[in-house]
Design a protein around this motif. Sequence first.
Motif, short mmCIF file in Angstrom:
data_model
loop_
_atom_site.label_atom_id
_atom_site.label_comp_id
_atom_site.label_asym_id
_atom_site.label_seq_id
_atom_site.Cartn_x
_atom_site.Cartn_y
_atom_site.Cartn_z
N UNK A 1 41.77 47.12 49.20
CA UNK A 1 41.93 48.53 49.51
C UNK A 1 40.64 49.01 50.16
N UNK A 2 40.71 50.18 50.78
CA UNK A 2 39.59 50.67 51.56
C UNK A 2 38.40 51.03 50.67
N UNK A 3 37.23 50.58 51.04
CA UNK A 3 36.01 51.00 50.35
C UNK A 3 35.06 51.61 51.36
N UNK A 4 34.31 52.61 50.94
CA UNK A 4 33.31 53.22 51.81
C UNK A 4 32.34 54.00 50.94
N UNK A 5 31.18 54.32 51.52
CA UNK A 5 30.15 55.01 50.75
C UNK A 5 30.24 56.52 50.93
N UNK A 6 31.32 57.12 50.45
CA UNK A 6 31.37 58.58 50.32
C UNK A 6 32.44 58.98 49.33
N UNK A 7 32.29 60.21 48.83
CA UNK A 7 33.24 60.78 47.90
C UNK A 7 34.60 60.93 48.56
N UNK A 8 35.66 60.47 47.88
CA UNK A 8 36.99 60.73 48.40
C UNK A 8 37.52 59.66 49.34
N UNK A 9 37.01 58.43 49.25
CA UNK A 9 37.56 57.36 50.08
C UNK A 9 38.99 57.04 49.64
N UNK A 10 39.17 56.95 48.31
CA UNK A 10 40.49 56.64 47.79
C UNK A 10 41.20 57.95 47.50
N UNK A 11 42.33 58.21 48.19
CA UNK A 11 43.01 59.48 48.00
C UNK A 11 44.37 59.30 47.34
N UNK A 12 44.78 58.06 47.16
CA UNK A 12 46.03 57.81 46.48
C UNK A 12 45.78 56.58 45.61
N UNK A 13 46.64 56.38 44.60
CA UNK A 13 46.35 55.22 43.78
C UNK A 13 46.86 53.96 44.46
N UNK A 14 46.19 52.86 44.19
CA UNK A 14 46.65 51.57 44.67
C UNK A 14 46.89 50.72 43.45
N UNK A 15 47.89 49.85 43.53
CA UNK A 15 48.19 49.06 42.36
C UNK A 15 48.15 47.58 42.71
N UNK A 16 47.62 46.78 41.80
CA UNK A 16 47.52 45.35 42.04
C UNK A 16 47.64 44.61 40.73
N UNK A 17 47.52 43.31 40.80
CA UNK A 17 47.71 42.50 39.60
C UNK A 17 46.43 41.71 39.33
N UNK A 18 45.97 41.75 38.07
CA UNK A 18 44.86 40.87 37.69
C UNK A 18 45.46 39.67 36.98
N UNK A 19 45.03 38.51 37.37
CA UNK A 19 45.53 37.29 36.71
C UNK A 19 44.40 36.57 36.00
N UNK A 20 44.71 36.02 34.85
CA UNK A 20 43.76 35.14 34.16
C UNK A 20 44.61 34.08 33.49
N UNK A 21 44.47 32.84 33.92
CA UNK A 21 45.34 31.79 33.42
C UNK A 21 46.77 32.14 33.77
N UNK A 22 47.69 32.10 32.78
CA UNK A 22 49.06 32.51 33.12
C UNK A 22 49.34 33.95 32.69
N UNK A 23 48.31 34.64 32.27
CA UNK A 23 48.51 36.05 31.92
C UNK A 23 48.31 36.91 33.16
N UNK A 24 49.02 38.03 33.17
CA UNK A 24 48.73 38.96 34.26
C UNK A 24 49.01 40.39 33.80
N UNK A 25 48.36 41.32 34.45
CA UNK A 25 48.47 42.71 34.06
C UNK A 25 48.31 43.57 35.32
N UNK A 26 48.99 44.73 35.32
CA UNK A 26 48.91 45.63 36.45
C UNK A 26 47.63 46.45 36.43
N UNK A 27 46.91 46.50 37.53
CA UNK A 27 45.71 47.32 37.59
C UNK A 27 45.93 48.43 38.62
#
Lengths: 596, 85
Positions: free
Chosen positions: A27-53
């Motif tokens: 997702x977009x990153x930048x050095x100012x307030x308000x770069x992210x204006x909507x939520x983004x969702x992704x998955x973190x995996x560790x081994x065979x476990x996973x969770x929504x971030x």
Amino acid sequence: MEKTVLLMGAPNVGKSALFNRLTGLNVRVANYTGTTVDYASGVIRLGDEHVNLIDVPGTYSLCATCEAEEVAVEMVCGKSGDSCSRKPSPACCGKQEAAVSMGTGQPELIVYVLDAGNFEGGLYLLLQLLELKIPMLVALNRGDLALEKGYIVDIKALTDTLGIPVIPTIALSGKGVAELKTRIFDLLNSRTGAAVNERKNVSATWDNVEMLTEKVLRKTGAGNNSSRDKWDRRLTNPWPGLLLAVLILILVFAGIVGIGMGLRQFILLPLFRGLIFPPLIDFISWLIPAGTIQDIFIGEYGFLIKGLEWPFTLVLPYVLSFYFILSLVEDSGYMPRLAILLDGLFKRLGLPGTSIIPFMLGYGCGIPAIMATRALGSQKERLMVTILICLAVPCISQTGAFISLLAARSVAVMIALFVLSWLVMIVAGLFLNRYLEGSRAETLLEIPDLLLPRIDVVAKKLWLRLKLYVTDGALPMIAAVAGASVLYETGLMAAFGRAISPLVTLWLRLPEEAAAPLILGILRRELSVLPLLDLELTTLQLFTGAVVGLFYVPCIAIVATVAREFKVAFAVAILLLTTFIAFFFGGLIARLDIFF
Amino acid sequence: MSLCQEKELNLNIQSAKLSSLGPGSSAMVVSIPEHPLLYSLGLRPGKIIQCCGCQLFGGPLMIKTGDRQVALSKIIAEKIIVDII
């Protein structure tokens, strides 16, 4: 049910950078307030476990001050939490009942990103979230920056005072991310109740924020940021800041045009004309006999020729040069400085200085620009910036087309085109400010630390842009050119041209074929200009065509974005307004010859 | 340059509006208007702040709270009362 983890924190602390590290997404990153204006969702995996971030837009507290922050507040408070939104009192949500806050889909865990380099700024929201009794862990980010400033955060003291785990990370380099991941899954798998019970009772008050700062933040020395401070003063004070701003903007413009032209001339054009087209033409000529069908593929408007040449040798070089330079500017933290230097001037148009951010993004593509207006403080500002971007900010694809169309013939016309666009924006801005209802939010903005852009981050952004351009830019462009070549070769385009010929030939004084870009331009902004390349036009006709293309309807994807972000009626109004202004100015320009 | 000096000092010599501070001067915040961001940006009663000057064209006032840098409009700055140190 899938477990959900929220990534939260104050603005500009590195949530999105950490999100990218944890999920492998981008997702977009930048050095100012308000770069992210909507939520983004992704998955973190560790081994065979996973969770929504979920990467939640930054906010200083649970009282939203703009639409981007409302997204964040709704994530934890739920939509029904009306008591949360837009109340002026500083502690408006601190005492909120947890029961009210638990809307549907309550998160399993909050990963709270705390910026060690701006420690106090993130504490209030942290305490507010702790009151909600959702399991939480703290990612203490940017310890390197704190150290440079002469501070160190006592992690043990912080853990002991709050009773929640604290893991140091440096999101940009990836340090501590593996441990953070392990701890996230540890916490999710343990009895969550236990984690909450260990928590100390520290209520969300500003006294407690100061108590925590005092207890946890230790000064290590004078810090080592004298050159950062020196540059900060130079860039932020009116003198020499304004002069430097002009120089930087000239450099940015020259850099985009120069690097883009270089890429086109020395790399992409030789590649396509020398290596890709000859075998392609040979192959199609061998496969399909000469005639209409062959022309559709490799004729004058053959979509294999124009459909590859336009997106990859005309537009792509400028897409790359634009986003390379934009990344440098936005990662350095210069954008907010430019915003406040220009704030006084923008105020006369009823706009905040920070609207420079959506405008700059708009010179790349209007869609992220219109999304970025969510970070502005009032609905009126959002509407104004959106209208002005739709009207007179050419996207980088269209700018690439302008450069090809005009720069070879007359650099003066090219400059005149941009100056005209700014003048129209100023006049339209003054007009809109007067007649649109609503107010301008008073400027109140935190200026982030200047940072040296990291080359790996910039390179990654550029790579993402390239991929996004191929799928979302070049492919639709090829499809549109393919459709157009069918219309051309079957004579339908000429028929349409005759139908609206009074408008094109009499009012705009352009040849009948110039009706084509008016249809194609609805699909994509640069296609309102590119077909003019192949007509033999006088310089004045080129200028006329370029002006019509500039003000003409934004592309279909932008119209859809406007309809989604605002209202369908507003999108229709923009279509009518831009078409009218385009033809109005086009006709005027076509008559400039009376002066010569 | 005295762009920020608006000469509207209170009768009490020590207290003044934040908007009347000159560049380089320090002050302690006494009272602030209701605004959801002021507290979060470090402009809270009791806090020591530094004025770093004003932007041109009626632009915002630049202040430092700790080592955070904040730009705030003069209209807000006029509603913030400080004790000059």
